[in-house]
Write a protein that holds these residues in place. Structure first.
Motif, mmCIF file in Angstrom:
data_model
loop_
_atom_site.group_PDB
_atom_site.id
_atom_site.type_symbol
_atom_site.label_atom_id
_atom_site.label_comp_id
_atom_site.label_asym_id
_atom_site.label_seq_id
_atom_site.Cartn_x
_atom_site.Cartn_y
_atom_site.Cartn_z
ATOM 1 N N ASN A 450 0.845 -1.192 0.000
ATOM 2 C CA ASN A 450 0.000 0.000 0.000
ATOM 3 C C ASN A 450 0.885 1.248 0.000
ATOM 4 O O ASN A 450 1.746 1.397 0.856
ATOM 5 N N GLU A 451 0.658 2.101 -0.977
ATOM 6 C CA GLU A 451 1.524 3.272 -1.138
ATOM 7 C C GLU A 451 0.668 4.524 -1.306
ATOM 8 O O GLU A 451 -0.353 4.519 -1.990
ATOM 9 N N LEU A 452 1.127 5.599 -0.687
ATOM 10 C CA LEU A 452 0.468 6.903 -0.799
ATOM 11 C C LEU A 452 1.474 7.885 -1.396
ATOM 12 O O LEU A 452 2.579 8.050 -0.880
ATOM 13 N N LEU A 453 1.102 8.509 -2.512
ATOM 14 C CA LEU A 453 1.987 9.444 -3.213
ATOM 15 C C LEU A 453 1.441 10.858 -3.073
ATOM 16 O O LEU A 453 0.255 11.098 -3.320
ATOM 17 N N ILE A 454 2.324 11.779 -2.711
ATOM 18 C CA ILE A 454 1.952 13.191 -2.610
ATOM 19 C C ILE A 454 2.865 13.976 -3.537
ATOM 20 O O ILE A 454 4.088 13.969 -3.371
ATOM 21 N N ASP A 455 2.272 14.617 -4.538
ATOM 22 C CA ASP A 455 3.019 15.435 -5.511
ATOM 23 C C ASP A 455 2.556 16.878 -5.399
ATOM 24 O O ASP A 455 1.352 17.150 -5.389
ATOM 25 N N VAL A 456 3.531 17.795 -5.352
ATOM 26 C CA VAL A 456 3.225 19.230 -5.291
ATOM 27 C C VAL A 456 3.983 19.910 -6.426
ATOM 28 O O VAL A 456 5.171 19.646 -6.632
ATOM 29 N N SER A 457 3.294 20.776 -7.171
ATOM 30 C CA SER A 457 3.937 21.504 -8.269
ATOM 31 C C SER A 457 3.341 22.893 -8.375
ATOM 32 O O SER A 457 2.190 23.128 -8.020
#
Length: 524
Positions: A450-457
């Motif tokens: 189980n993986e949680l990805l947080i991307d900010v741009s």
């Protein structure tokens, strides 16, 4: 005193002239910089025009003179430096006895007259020209019959790129005027064989005069092709003189060629200016030496007193600001401690509860309080106590979630973004709600990866995009964000309205992604 006064007066006299001379030098340097920018910009425009013409002929089997003019007229109107645009098809078989509609191919003899071209394996006769009127005699002229043009065409057909020719004498001009060609080979779409060439013709003196109309009153310009420096592309009035200390030589990359540009400033910008006001100052200075010394002395004393007062006031303001920052940092620290105490009290209360709903409600409230407390912690840890580092906050938040639930991993991709205080707490609560919701509901099977990805741009302007994506089971098919009634989503929607943020989502069997777009004014 008279000697001192005389020295001061002459010094001022020289300073005034030196200032004007320095301004003139700066003007010249600015004009040189602008000239280089304009020439490079014009060369880029040339490349775009030639590329467009090449694409046009690649996609048209037959092109009439009328169609060619309609296509190229906008280029000629916008780019005044172009002398003409031409199309020359490749002719592999040619007979001097051609008649009827066949194109009569010509070349230039030693006396400068057009004569029938010698029969060779390859010809590139000009068949279309815009404008046509003044260059009608060039129709049929074999560009491949002259060595410099031939070398440029061979390079263009070999590289399939835009090629600039070495300096050439334009066959359409009576006087000894040099220019250059911008050439591109056009291929047959199906066979990739050479169909012909498109060319832009530039007379160098007009190219410079039209491109650098504002700069020429300040500069004389000479340009030499470094690989063919037997004669210049353009000669300034002093091109044959020796190089002066005030001359500026720059290199310009023109496609496959390198041009050496020599800028010679006009003498009025390099000679000692002898400004009339400098002589007036010199004369008045010698007459008023004593008064001038007295005024300077009094002025210096006043400036010293004023500077001392400003320095003292500055130190007082710095001390006051430091005290306020420490006080503000202490307030945030105490708020964070009080929130942690509140969370601890709620934790004690949870141990005494039996109802799962009550325990869940208190746990959710604890998560929100922790998010707020973490925000205040980041604020007082910041050296200016004015903003929150979003990347550091996300890392601490995810570490906090890992302590609560270790059944998932996370990745964060976030550049340095500083969140102002007005948005920090609402944004922290929104992120905490979305992360908590994913951790609690997205991963029913804790044995899977189980993986949680947080991307900010950063987006355009002041907008920032924050994406939270999980690889869980996805949202129910009937889920509607606008109709969601859970307390978590109610909080999210209310906080989005508060900071004028927009929240959207996508969900399928492979996971869910929430995208939050909000405005964030850069911190200075």
């Amino acid at each position: 005193m008279l000697l001192i006064g005389a020295l001061i007066s002459f010094f001022i006299f020289y300073t005034i002239n030196a200032r004007y001379l320095s301004e003139n030098r700066t003007t010249v340097e600015n004009m040189v910089a602008k000239s280089l920018l304009k020439i490079n910009d014009e060369l880029n425009k040339i490349s775009l025009v030639i590329e467009s013409m090449g694409f046009f002929f690649e996609n048209h089997e037959e092109v009439s003179q009328e169609l060619f003019e309609r296509f190229t007229d906008p280029y000629l109107k916008q780019l005044k430096s172009i002398e003409g645009l031409r199309w020359a098809p490749r002719v592999d078989e040619y007979s001097q006895k051609a008649s009827g509609d066949d194109l009569a191919i010509t070349q230039i003899d030693s006396s400068g007259h057009f004569v029938p071209a010698k029969i060779t394996k390859i010809h590139y006769p000009i068949s279309l020209s815009n404008p046509l009127g003044p260059f009608k005699a060039l129709i049929g002229f074999d560009s491949y019959s002259e060595q410099t043009r031939k070398e440029a065409i061979d390079r263009a057909t070999k590289t399939r790129k835009i090629v600039f020719s070495a300096p050439i004498k334009l066959v359409s001009e009576d006087e000894e005027v040099f220019g250059f060609l911008a050439i591109k080979a056009v291929s047959e779409p199906k066979s990739d064989s050479i169909k012909g060439i498109v060319a832009g013709i530039y007379r160098m003196d007009r190219f410079i005069n039209k491109t650098l109309k504002q700069e020429l009153p300040f500069l004389n310009i000479g340009i030499i092709d470094s690989a063919a420096n037997t004669y210049p592309l353009i000669s300034g009035p002093e091109a044959n003189s020796q190089k002066k200390e005030t001359d500026i030589v720059k290199k310009i990359k023109a496609a496959n060629r390198t041009w050496l540009v020599r800028f010679t400033p006009n003498s009025e910008y390099t000679d000692f200016p002898h400004v009339i006001e400098s002589y007036i100052v010199l004369f008045l200075g010698l007459l008023t030496t004593v008064l001038l010394v007295y005024v300077i002395k009094k002025n210096d004393e006043y400036n010293d007193r004023l500077e001392a007062r400003v320095l003292l006031r500055t130190k007082e303001l710095e001390a006051s600001n430091k005290m306020k920052e420490n006080l503000l940092r202490e307030i945030h620290h105490r708020v964070k401690n009080n929130l942690q105490i509140t969370s601890s009290l709620m934790n004690m209360q949870k141990r005494k509860l039996v109802s799962k709903e009550a325990i869940t409600a208190l746990s959710d409230s604890q998560a929100r309080i922790s998010a707020i407390a973490l925000t205040h912690q980041k604020i007082y840890q910041d050296k200016d106590s004015k903003a929150v580092n979003l990347n550091d906050y996300l890392i601490d938040l995810m570490e906090h979630q890992k302590k609560i639930s270790a059944s998932f991993t996370y990745k964060i991709n976030c550049p340095y973004i500083s969140i102002d205080l007005d948005r920090a707490v609402p944004l922290a609560l929104i992120i905490s709600e979305l992360v908590t919701n994913a951790v609690k509901h997205a991963y029913p099977d804790t044995t899977k990866y189980n993986e949680l990805l947080i991307d900010v741009s950063r987006l355009s302007g002041e907008n920032v995009l924050l994406s939270i994506r999980d690889n869980g089971k996805g949202l129910p098919e009937d889920f509607d964000l606008d109709q969601a009634e859970g307390i978590g989503f109610e909080i999210i929607k209310a906080l989005c309205r508060q900071i004028s943020a927009k929240l959207t989502y996508e969900s399928n069997d492979y996971g869910t992604q929430f995208d939050l777009v909000f405005r964030n004014k850069p911190q200075t």
